[in-house]
Design an enzyme around this catalytic site. Structure first.
Site, PDB file in Angstrom:
ATOM      1  N   TYR A  68       0.977  -1.434   0.036  1.00 57.40           N
ATOM      2  CA  TYR A  68      -0.045  -0.133   0.099  1.00 57.40           C
ATOM      3  C   TYR A  68       0.836   1.298  -0.057  1.00 57.40           C
ATOM      4  CZ  TYR A  68      -3.712   3.035   1.918  1.00 57.40           C
ATOM      5  OH  TYR A  68      -4.857   4.151   1.849  1.00 57.40           O
ATOM      6  N   LYS A  83       0.741   4.001  -2.962  1.00 52.37           N
ATOM      7  CA  LYS A  83       0.444   5.616  -2.600  1.00 52.37           C
ATOM      8  C   LYS A  83       1.714   6.435  -2.636  1.00 52.37           C
ATOM      9  CE  LYS A  83      -4.023   4.745  -1.417  1.00 52.37           C
ATOM     10  NZ  LYS A  83      -4.806   5.434  -2.339  1.00 52.37           N
TER      11      LYS A  83
HETATM   12  P1  NAP Z   1     -13.393   2.240   1.612  1.00 52.47           P
HETATM   13  O1  NAP Z   1     -14.352   2.810   2.677  1.00 52.47           O
HETATM   14  O2  NAP Z   1     -13.126   0.957   1.694  1.00 52.47           O
HETATM   15  O3  NAP Z   1     -14.151   2.592   0.326  1.00 52.47           O
HETATM   16  C1  NAP Z   1     -13.542   2.229  -0.973  1.00 52.47           C
HETATM   17  C2  NAP Z   1     -14.590   2.682  -2.043  1.00 52.47           C
HETATM   18  O4  NAP Z   1     -13.461   2.219  -3.382  1.00 52.47           O
HETATM   19  C3  NAP Z   1     -15.638   1.852  -2.380  1.00 52.47           C
HETATM   20  O5  NAP Z   1     -16.557   2.801  -2.802  1.00 52.47           O
HETATM   21  C4  NAP Z   1     -15.381   0.824  -3.151  1.00 52.47           C
HETATM   22  O6  NAP Z   1     -16.372   0.233  -4.055  1.00 52.47           O
HETATM   23  C5  NAP Z   1     -14.379   1.474  -3.992  1.00 52.47           C
HETATM   24  N1  NAP Z   1     -13.369   0.629  -4.853  1.00 52.47           N
HETATM   25  C6  NAP Z   1     -12.614  -0.222  -4.436  1.00 52.47           C
HETATM   26  N2  NAP Z   1     -11.874  -0.935  -5.475  1.00 52.47           N
HETATM   27  C7  NAP Z   1     -12.228  -0.450  -6.481  1.00 52.47           C
HETATM   28  C8  NAP Z   1     -12.060  -0.789  -7.959  1.00 52.47           C
HETATM   29  N3  NAP Z   1     -11.084  -1.616  -8.267  1.00 52.47           N
HETATM   30  N4  NAP Z   1     -12.483   0.033  -8.683  1.00 52.47           N
HETATM   31  C9  NAP Z   1     -13.527   0.978  -8.437  1.00 52.47           C
HETATM   32  N5  NAP Z   1     -13.883   1.318  -7.022  1.00 52.47           N
HETATM   33  C10 NAP Z   1     -13.180   0.654  -6.067  1.00 52.47           C
HETATM   34  O7  NAP Z   1     -12.169   3.392   1.585  1.00 52.47           O
HETATM   35  P2  NAP Z   1     -11.870   4.693   1.988  1.00 52.47           P
HETATM   36  O8  NAP Z   1     -11.155   4.727   3.488  1.00 52.47           O
HETATM   37  O9  NAP Z   1     -13.016   5.573   1.920  1.00 52.47           O
HETATM   38  O10 NAP Z   1     -10.793   5.029   1.276  1.00 52.47           O
HETATM   39  C11 NAP Z   1     -10.635   5.877  -0.049  1.00 52.47           C
HETATM   40  C12 NAP Z   1      -9.494   6.354  -0.373  1.00 52.47           C
HETATM   41  O11 NAP Z   1      -8.510   6.887   0.617  1.00 52.47           O
HETATM   42  C13 NAP Z   1      -8.541   4.889  -0.803  1.00 52.47           C
HETATM   43  O12 NAP Z   1      -7.542   5.338  -1.764  1.00 52.47           O
HETATM   44  C14 NAP Z   1      -7.508   4.824   0.471  1.00 52.47           C
HETATM   45  O13 NAP Z   1      -6.332   4.338   0.139  1.00 52.47           O
HETATM   46  C15 NAP Z   1      -7.394   6.408   1.099  1.00 52.47           C
HETATM   47  N6  NAP Z   1      -7.020   6.568   2.284  1.00 52.47           N
HETATM   48  C16 NAP Z   1      -7.729   6.149   3.327  1.00 52.47           C
HETATM   49  C17 NAP Z   1      -7.541   6.491   4.626  1.00 52.47           C
HETATM   50  C18 NAP Z   1      -8.344   6.071   5.777  1.00 52.47           C
HETATM   51  O14 NAP Z   1      -7.803   5.967   6.978  1.00 52.47           O
HETATM   52  N7  NAP Z   1      -9.608   5.529   5.454  1.00 52.47           N
HETATM   53  C19 NAP Z   1      -6.287   6.791   5.006  1.00 52.47           C
HETATM   54  C20 NAP Z   1      -5.356   7.454   3.835  1.00 52.47           C
HETATM   55  C21 NAP Z   1      -5.793   7.156   2.709  1.00 52.47           C
HETATM   56  P3  NAP Z   1     -17.295  -0.979  -3.626  1.00 52.47           P
HETATM   57  O15 NAP Z   1     -17.825  -1.091  -2.332  1.00 52.47           O
HETATM   58  O16 NAP Z   1     -18.241  -1.345  -5.024  1.00 52.47           O
HETATM   59  O17 NAP Z   1     -15.968  -2.040  -3.794  1.00 52.47           O
END
Ligand code: NAP
Length: 248
Positions: free
Chosen positions: A156, A160
């Site tokens: 990851y 990133k």
């Molecule tokens: P999340 O709640 O798991 O949601 C992920 C979203 O991405 C869902 O809508 C999912 O759709 C979609 N998705 C996953 N794989 C996909 C693919 N191959 N093609 C299209 N859509 C896809 O994640 P989140 O926490 O909101 O994270 C969003 C972003 O922020 C990510 O890039 C993550 O790395 C980044 N981020 C998050 C955090 C954190 O603490 N949460 C911190 C740093 C960075 P489905 O439900 O249909 O699978």
């Protein structure tokens, strides 16, 4: 309040979590939005209903951003159905956390495919259009893991960090065509992505955050909205941490 009236945005992975908040905040500021998901249709339909209730046009499209053809179709469908593409937010992301000694080649490939190649795929398709339009905003979601590294996240963190290098290069390539490319790097934001982390580890993580709290999906969405706005026209190639000071 930022105005994004007459703008069209595509937010990948916007059915849940941070992407959902970004899609809704962009719509609240006046943008029409294409919602994207890959697995579950109902949460995406729910986001679409929320955006419609704000009086904006909305589309929903299932596509795996890690697949070049599907990502290209996602971008082209956004332009065909909503008429243009002004704001691309690469938010879709997954984790497959484990120590390197236990990490399989599949764990590595899956994360790099969605989190890094997915960004390449959509940017490649979107920039063809934005170059002709001579304007555009690209906002790629990285992570503090890409800045600092994290135990159990070699895949990851590599993806990133790759997003950051990719975005800076793109910003240099597109700058003289009126297109900006920036990164937002969230810290710990409670969502489904990290729901498995227990309270004890959460407390330890919280202790490292100068602002002494986890972020919210809205904290991230507000940063994205700013970078998408006219007010951010002179900002490109920047990495904006939204992490309560964690990475400073
Ligand atoms: P999340 O709640 O798991 O949601 C992920 C979203 O991405 C869902 O809508 C999912 O759709 C979609 N998705 C996953 N794989 C996909 C693919 N191959 N093609 C299209 N859509 C896809 O994640 P989140 O926490 O909101 O994270 C969003 C972003 O922020 C990510 O890039 C993550 O790395 C980044 N981020 C998050 C955090 C954190 O603490 N949460 C911190 C740093 C960075 P489905 O439900 O249909 O699978």
């Amino acid at each position: 309040m930022v105005s994004l009236t007459r703008k069209v945005a595509l937010v990948t992975g916007s059915s849940r979590g941070i992407g959902r908040a970004i899609a809704v905040e962009l719509a609240r500021c006046g943008a029409d939005v294409m919602v994207n998901y890959v697995h579950e249709a109902e949460p995406a339909a729910e986001v679409a209903r929320e955006i419609e209730s704000l009086g904006r046009r909305v589309g929903v499209f299932q596509a795996d951003v890690g697949d070049f053809e599907q990502a290209t179709t996602l971008v082209n469908t956004t332009i065909d159905t909503l008429g243009q593409l002004d704001i691309l937010v690469n938010n879709a992301g997954i984790i497959r956390d484990t120590l390197l000694m236990r990490m399989s080649e599949t764990d590595w490939d899956m994360v790099l495919r969605v989190d890094l190649k997915g960004t390449f795929n959509t940017c490649k398709a979107a920039t063809r259009f934005m170059l002709r339009q001579r304007s555009g905003r690209i906002i790629n979601i990285s992570s503090v893991s890409g800045l600092m590294g994290q135990v159990g996240q070699t895949n990851y963190a590599a993806a990133k960090a790759g997003v950051i290098g990719f975005t800076k290069s793109l910003a240099r390539e597109l700058g003289n065509r009126g297109i900006t490319a920036n990164v937002v790097a969230p810290g710990f934001i409670p969502t489904d992505l990290n729901a498995a982390i227990d309270e004890e580890l959460r407390a330890r993580l919280r202790a490292f955050i100068p602002l002494a709290r986890f972020g919210t999906v809205k904290d991230v969405a507000h940063a994205v909205v700013f970078l998408a706005s006219e007010e951010a026209a002179y900002i490109t190639g920047c990495v904006l941490p939204v992490d309560g000071g964690l990475s400073m």
